[in-house]
Every structure is written in C-alpha cells, then in structure tokens.
Design a protein around this motif. Structure first.
Motif, PDB file in Angstrom:
ATOM      1  N   ILE A 199     -25.876  -7.070 -29.808  1.00 57.39           N
ATOM      2  CA  ILE A 199     -25.438  -7.527 -28.487  1.00 57.39           C
ATOM      3  C   ILE A 199     -25.955  -6.571 -27.432  1.00 57.39           C
ATOM      4  O   ILE A 199     -26.083  -5.362 -27.679  1.00 57.39           O
ATOM      5  CB  ILE A 199     -23.889  -7.626 -28.420  1.00 57.39           C
ATOM      6  N   SER A 200     -26.304  -7.124 -26.293  1.00 58.21           N
ATOM      7  CA  SER A 200     -26.628  -6.330 -25.102  1.00 58.21           C
ATOM      8  C   SER A 200     -25.595  -6.663 -24.034  1.00 58.21           C
ATOM      9  O   SER A 200     -25.301  -7.843 -23.810  1.00 58.21           O
ATOM     10  CB  SER A 200     -28.028  -6.657 -24.570  1.00 58.21           C
ATOM     11  N   LEU A 201     -25.045  -5.656 -23.412  1.00 59.61           N
ATOM     12  CA  LEU A 201     -24.154  -5.846 -22.267  1.00 59.61           C
ATOM     13  C   LEU A 201     -24.866  -5.313 -21.042  1.00 59.61           C
ATOM     14  O   LEU A 201     -25.315  -4.168 -21.039  1.00 59.61           O
ATOM     15  CB  LEU A 201     -22.845  -5.084 -22.474  1.00 59.61           C
ATOM     16  N   PHE A 202     -25.011  -6.164 -20.015  1.00 57.26           N
ATOM     17  CA  PHE A 202     -25.661  -5.672 -18.801  1.00 57.26           C
ATOM     18  C   PHE A 202     -24.769  -5.896 -17.597  1.00 57.26           C
ATOM     19  O   PHE A 202     -23.896  -6.772 -17.581  1.00 57.26           O
ATOM     20  CB  PHE A 202     -27.032  -6.331 -18.600  1.00 57.26           C
ATOM     21  N   SER A 203     -25.011  -5.111 -16.571  1.00 57.65           N
ATOM     22  CA  SER A 203     -24.336  -5.301 -15.281  1.00 57.65           C
ATOM     23  C   SER A 203     -25.271  -4.824 -14.185  1.00 57.65           C
ATOM     24  O   SER A 203     -26.284  -4.167 -14.444  1.00 57.65           O
ATOM     25  CB  SER A 203     -23.006  -4.543 -15.221  1.00 57.65           C
ATOM     26  N   GLY A 204     -24.923  -5.182 -12.953  1.00 58.50           N
ATOM     27  CA  GLY A 204     -25.736  -4.754 -11.818  1.00 58.50           C
ATOM     28  C   GLY A 204     -26.979  -5.583 -11.603  1.00 58.50           C
ATOM     29  O   GLY A 204     -27.845  -5.187 -10.827  1.00 58.50           O
ATOM     30  N   ALA A 205     -27.096  -6.741 -12.253  1.00 57.97           N
ATOM     31  CA  ALA A 205     -28.250  -7.620 -12.024  1.00 57.97           C
ATOM     32  C   ALA A 205     -27.921  -8.603 -10.901  1.00 57.97           C
ATOM     33  O   ALA A 205     -26.900  -8.473 -10.207  1.00 57.97           O
ATOM     34  CB  ALA A 205     -28.601  -8.348 -13.316  1.00 57.97           C
ATOM     35  N   ASP A 206     -28.774  -9.613 -10.718  1.00 54.48           N
ATOM     36  CA  ASP A 206     -28.549 -10.644  -9.700  1.00 54.48           C
ATOM     37  C   ASP A 206     -27.164 -11.264  -9.916  1.00 54.48           C
ATOM     38  O   ASP A 206     -26.880 -11.788 -11.007  1.00 54.48           O
ATOM     39  CB  ASP A 206     -29.633 -11.715  -9.846  1.00 54.48           C
ATOM     40  N   PRO A 207     -26.273 -11.243  -8.906  1.00 57.37           N
ATOM     41  CA  PRO A 207     -24.943 -11.834  -9.096  1.00 57.37           C
ATOM     42  C   PRO A 207     -24.980 -13.302  -9.505  1.00 57.37           C
ATOM     43  O   PRO A 207     -24.008 -13.800 -10.087  1.00 57.37           O
ATOM     44  CB  PRO A 207     -24.290 -11.650  -7.720  1.00 57.37           C
ATOM     45  N   ALA A 208     -26.071 -14.009  -9.218  1.00 53.98           N
ATOM     46  CA  ALA A 208     -26.161 -15.412  -9.629  1.00 53.98           C
ATOM     47  C   ALA A 208     -26.051 -15.545 -11.147  1.00 53.98           C
ATOM     48  O   ALA A 208     -25.559 -16.558 -11.657  1.00 53.98           O
ATOM     49  CB  ALA A 208     -27.464 -16.025  -9.140  1.00 53.98           C
ATOM     50  N   LEU A 209     -26.496 -14.540 -11.884  1.00 53.66           N
ATOM     51  CA  LEU A 209     -26.414 -14.608 -13.347  1.00 53.66           C
ATOM     52  C   LEU A 209     -24.973 -14.584 -13.819  1.00 53.66           C
ATOM     53  O   LEU A 209     -24.654 -15.111 -14.896  1.00 53.66           O
ATOM     54  CB  LEU A 209     -27.190 -13.440 -13.975  1.00 53.66           C
ATOM     55  N   THR A 210     -24.088 -13.975 -13.032  1.00 53.63           N
ATOM     56  CA  THR A 210     -22.685 -13.952 -13.442  1.00 53.63           C
ATOM     57  C   THR A 210     -22.075 -15.347 -13.355  1.00 53.63           C
ATOM     58  O   THR A 210     -21.128 -15.644 -14.078  1.00 53.63           O
ATOM     59  CB  THR A 210     -21.867 -12.974 -12.581  1.00 53.63           C
ATOM     60  N   VAL A 211     -22.606 -16.189 -12.464  1.00 54.69           N
ATOM     61  CA  VAL A 211     -22.120 -17.575 -12.391  1.00 54.69           C
ATOM     62  C   VAL A 211     -22.408 -18.292 -13.708  1.00 54.69           C
ATOM     63  O   VAL A 211     -21.563 -19.005 -14.254  1.00 54.69           O
ATOM     64  CB  VAL A 211     -22.771 -18.317 -11.206  1.00 54.69           C
ATOM     65  N   VAL A 212     -23.610 -18.098 -14.233  1.00 57.09           N
ATOM     66  CA  VAL A 212     -23.969 -18.720 -15.511  1.00 57.09           C
ATOM     67  C   VAL A 212     -23.140 -18.114 -16.641  1.00 57.09           C
ATOM     68  O   VAL A 212     -22.641 -18.824 -17.515  1.00 57.09           O
ATOM     69  CB  VAL A 212     -25.475 -18.539 -15.789  1.00 57.09           C
ATOM     70  N   ALA A 213     -22.971 -16.793 -16.623  1.00 53.57           N
ATOM     71  CA  ALA A 213     -22.211 -16.138 -17.689  1.00 53.57           C
ATOM     72  C   ALA A 213     -20.769 -16.622 -17.720  1.00 53.57           C
ATOM     73  O   ALA A 213     -20.150 -16.693 -18.789  1.00 53.57           O
ATOM     74  CB  ALA A 213     -22.255 -14.626 -17.514  1.00 53.57           C
ATOM     75  N   ALA A 214     -20.231 -16.958 -16.552  1.00 56.92           N
ATOM     76  CA  ALA A 214     -18.838 -17.411 -16.487  1.00 56.92           C
ATOM     77  C   ALA A 214     -18.691 -18.894 -16.763  1.00 56.92           C
ATOM     78  O   ALA A 214     -17.577 -19.387 -16.921  1.00 56.92           O
ATOM     79  CB  ALA A 214     -18.258 -17.091 -15.108  1.00 56.92           C
ATOM     80  N   SER A 215     -19.810 -19.627 -16.845  1.00 58.22           N
ATOM     81  CA  SER A 215     -19.758 -21.087 -16.923  1.00 58.22           C
ATOM     82  C   SER A 215     -19.606 -21.569 -18.352  1.00 58.22           C
ATOM     83  O   SER A 215     -20.159 -20.992 -19.285  1.00 58.22           O
ATOM     84  CB  SER A 215     -21.031 -21.698 -16.320  1.00 58.22           C
ATOM     85  N   ARG A 216     -18.839 -22.654 -18.492  1.00 55.17           N
ATOM     86  CA  ARG A 216     -18.707 -23.309 -19.792  1.00 55.17           C
ATOM     87  C   ARG A 216     -19.840 -24.317 -19.929  1.00 55.17           C
ATOM     88  O   ARG A 216     -19.726 -25.464 -19.546  1.00 55.17           O
ATOM     89  CB  ARG A 216     -17.351 -23.987 -19.908  1.00 55.17           C
ATOM     90  N   LEU A 217     -20.964 -23.841 -20.459  1.00 51.00           N
ATOM     91  CA  LEU A 217     -22.166 -24.657 -20.550  1.00 51.00           C
ATOM     92  C   LEU A 217     -22.339 -25.176 -21.968  1.00 51.00           C
ATOM     93  O   LEU A 217     -21.742 -24.649 -22.913  1.00 51.00           O
ATOM     94  CB  LEU A 217     -23.384 -23.808 -20.155  1.00 51.00           C
ATOM     95  N   PRO A 218     -23.177 -26.210 -22.154  1.00 50.18           N
ATOM     96  CA  PRO A 218     -23.443 -26.687 -23.518  1.00 50.18           C
ATOM     97  C   PRO A 218     -23.994 -25.564 -24.388  1.00 50.18           C
ATOM     98  O   PRO A 218     -24.716 -24.677 -23.914  1.00 50.18           O
ATOM     99  CB  PRO A 218     -24.500 -27.785 -23.295  1.00 50.18           C
TER     100      PRO A 218
END
Length: 422
Positions: A199-218
C-alpha cells in the motif's frame, strides 16, 4: 472573504504560495498559527475553539509543532471552495460539468506542465511526521488525510480510499479497511496468494484526487483514470515508490508499507462524523518508508471537522446527480446536508418530482435515511409545509441489520395560491 478571527492567534497568509500550498487554496482565506502548540490534542482543540467562538472553521497552517520542530500541519484542508477550484469549476456549474466529465473519455496523456515535487526519505519514519492525536479519547495519533492506494495482485484495479490509520510506532500502524470498500477486497485478493498487500499512502497532492478517494465508485477500473476524467486532464502519476502502488507526482508526503493478515487492537477514535468508533481489531500496517517534501505542510482532517463532511457530501452530490441524469431525470441540483453528516439526508431539486425518481434515488444511495424530491428546496421546511407529498418507505439496514425505516418523499402536490413578494 471573511472578517478574520480576532483574538484567536491566527495570522492571515498573503496567499496560497506563502502558505506552501497549491493555487487552488487561493479560493479561501488562509491563516497561520505561529505559537508553539502540541500535536497531542492541542491543535485540534484550538481549532475547535476557534470554530465555536467565531462560527466558522478556517483553513490554517500550524507552523510551530512542539514535538516536531520545523514541521507544519494543515488543518481543514478540503473546504468546498478549494475542491471546486481544484476541479476547475464553480458551485453553479459543477454538477452538470462533473456528470459530463464522468461520462466522457479518459484524457490522453500529455506533457506535464509541472515538475514533480522533491521528496526526501525520513530516517525516523513515522516519528518524523507531525501526526496529530485529535481528541482526548483517541487511542493515539491518527493519519486521517492520507489517501491509500492499493491494487490487486496482478497490478490491476488501482483504487484510492481514505482509511483511518493509528500510529503505534515509527514503522508500525493499525489500518482500518472497511469490509465494504474496494481496498478491503484488494486485501482479500492478496491474502489469498499468501502475501501481505502493498500500500502507498499519499497526501498533499491535488485536492481533486481526494474527491475520487472519498467517492463510492464502481470497483472496476483505475481510480486515476476516473480522476483524470473528473479533472478533464491526465493525472501525473510517474510511477511507484520502490515497487509500491503508484502515487501522484505532486504528492508532498508518501508512506509505503504492507497490510498484514495479522490484526491488533485499534481505537477508540473520534470520527469526523461526530461519534467515537469503539476499539476493534484492525490490520497491522508494517511501514517500509516515509518520504516528505521539505517544508510542505502535513494535511489532517481534524476529527469532527468540516473537511471530512464536505468530502462526504460533495461526492454524494455529484454521483447522485450523474446517476439520475443518466437515467433521464431532469435534476436541478442535489444537496446532502452537512448537518446530517453529509450522507443521511438528500435533497433533490427538480420540477418533475415523482415516485419513480424517489425510487431511483433510494436505490442508488442505500445509506441515505431521508430523500426529498421536489421544487424549491432552498428552504426544505417551507417546501414540506406548503407542498403535499407521497412517500416511499424501505427497511433501513445498518451493519447488515434492519434498524427502522428509510423514507423518500416526492413533493408532487403544489400549494394553493402563490407566494408573497419580498
């Protein structure tokens, strides 16, 4: 622009660059807190006190962490204005824009306009990061804003998600992967091979990526491709760190490790939704490397704060809009109340409310307890008082067991007369 927070110890930052943040943070007022302060509860307590006194939670960089000299902590990192700016859209346009982008093709890779950030390995590993203990009742310090990236054993199914992580030593943590998540499904696939999951844990990237990370996607597909579609441009993912799942080039902090089959006691932890998760057994995370960009603030979703709730409501809104729009319903807006923890009460504004629409919305989001479909939902109380409605009820399931009912309302009976002026 806010009027500031007099007497709070906050100093306005000139702009995002001065605070060490990307340009999308210019969408909000930024502050620094420059007094010495402990990472053990005091940062979170101070921010909560400011919110209670002033009625608003600012985005703040704490610059003098007592236990980690030279380290900085970014609190309330994902206000709604920052997410919209990162996605290159506005409050008025974002739902149809994100629906259109989500249905579109993956943007073709191109030359990046930015150089990757420089990161150096931290010899003290997790001990070198300013990881907060958020509440007195928490079992210890927690990583709350790290995006976990996992894959299946064959490298497919790149998935991003938020997983609360309790730090128990410089190279060991406990990570809670909810059994309902794709990350947990990836873990099971790895364990079937007899190997721990990288596993890789990242932070401090484009905040838009957090929207995807928080989303319940297929579960199918690559979350970086979904992020690229939502952004309307490729995500710069230059490769993995030491063979671990890939991380964005612009992530300022990266932690790599293995999620073991072994578990251990984790928690209790005060969730951002406003209640404690009791102590439970979670998987052991063996950390192999910690990398950070010198001077970059460490983001944290302070427990009980608005960033977590904002991400929750934001992803619920755009996914619900895209689903209903895709089914042919004419939707004006979707709103999930922050006061209802961003997920339990949905307002779907439409000039064509119907039981069919209610049924579709409840089927798509089975976590919502109340779904209201109708016109003029800017003031839901007024709408409920003046419109007549039909209802739909279903069993409400919590952790696999029926817990009362959930209800959907279609405001299909308009009020008599017409509204007063002014």
């Amino acid at each position: 622009m806010s009027g500031g927070f007099p007497g709070s110890g906050l100093t306005p930052a000139a702009d995002a660059a001065a605070a060490g943040l990307p340009g999308c943070y210019d969408a909000v007022d930024l502050y620094t807190y420059d007094r010495p302060i402990s990472s053990r509860v005091e940062v979170a307590r101070t921010l909560a006190g400011i919110e209670q006194e002033h009625g608003a939670r600012p985005t703040v960089v704490f610059t003098d962490i007592a236990e980690r000299p030279g380290a900085r902590v970014l609190c309330h990192p994902y206000p709604r204005e920052v997410l919209l700016a990162a996605l290159g859209t506005t409050e008025e346009k974002h739902l149809p824009e994100m629906s259109r982008r989500l249905a579109g093709p993956v943007p073709s890779p191109g030359a990046s306009s930015q150089l990757p950030v420089r990161r150096r390995e931290l010899p003290g590993m997790l001990d070198d990061l300013p990881i907060l203990q958020h509440r007195p009742g928490d079992a210890g310090p927690y990583i709350t804003a790290g995006v976990g990236v996992t894959t299946r054993p064959d490298g497919s199914g790149v998935n991003m998600g938020f997983y609360r992580t309790q730090v128990v030593g410089p190279n060991e943590a406990r990570i809670f992967l909810d059994p309902r998540t794709d990350g947990h499904r990836n873990l099971l696939a790895w364990l079937e091979t007899g190997r721990p999951m990288p596993i890789s844990l990242f932070s401090g990237a484009d905040p838009a990526l957090t929207v995807v990370a928080a989303s319940r996607l297929p579960a199918e597909g690559d979350d970086y491709e979904i992020a690229a579609r939502l952004l309307g441009r490729p995500v710069d993912v230059g490769g993995s760190v030491g063979g671990f799942p890939p991380v964005p080039d612009h992530a300022t902090h990266v932690i790599t490790g293995y999620v073991q089959e072994q578990d251990a006691v984790e928690g209790p932890f005060g969730e951002f939704k406003g209640y404690y998760a009791e102590a439970r057994r979670s998987n052991v995370l063996t950390v192999t490397g910690v990398f950070a960009t010198p001077g970059a603030p460490w983001p944290t979703i302070v427990a009980g704060a608005r960033s977590g709730l904002t991400l929750m409501s934001f992803q619920n809104e755009y996914l619900m809009y895209a689903q209903l729009h895709g089914l042919g319903h004419q939707i004006k807006s979707v709103h999930y109340s922050i006061r209802a923890r961003g997920e339990f009460v949905a307002y779907i504004e439409t000039d064509e409310p119907s039981q069919e629409l209610v049924r579709a919305a409840m089927a798509f989001d089975v976590r919502s307890k109340v779904v209201i479909c109708g016109p003029d939902l800017a003031n839901p109380g007024q709408a409920l008082a003046t419109y007549g409605f039909t209802t739909r009820t279903e069993p409400y399931y919590r952790k696999g067991r029926v817990e009362g009912e959930r209800i959907g309302l279609a405001l299909v009976i308009p009020p008599d007369g017409w509204p007063t002026e002014y």
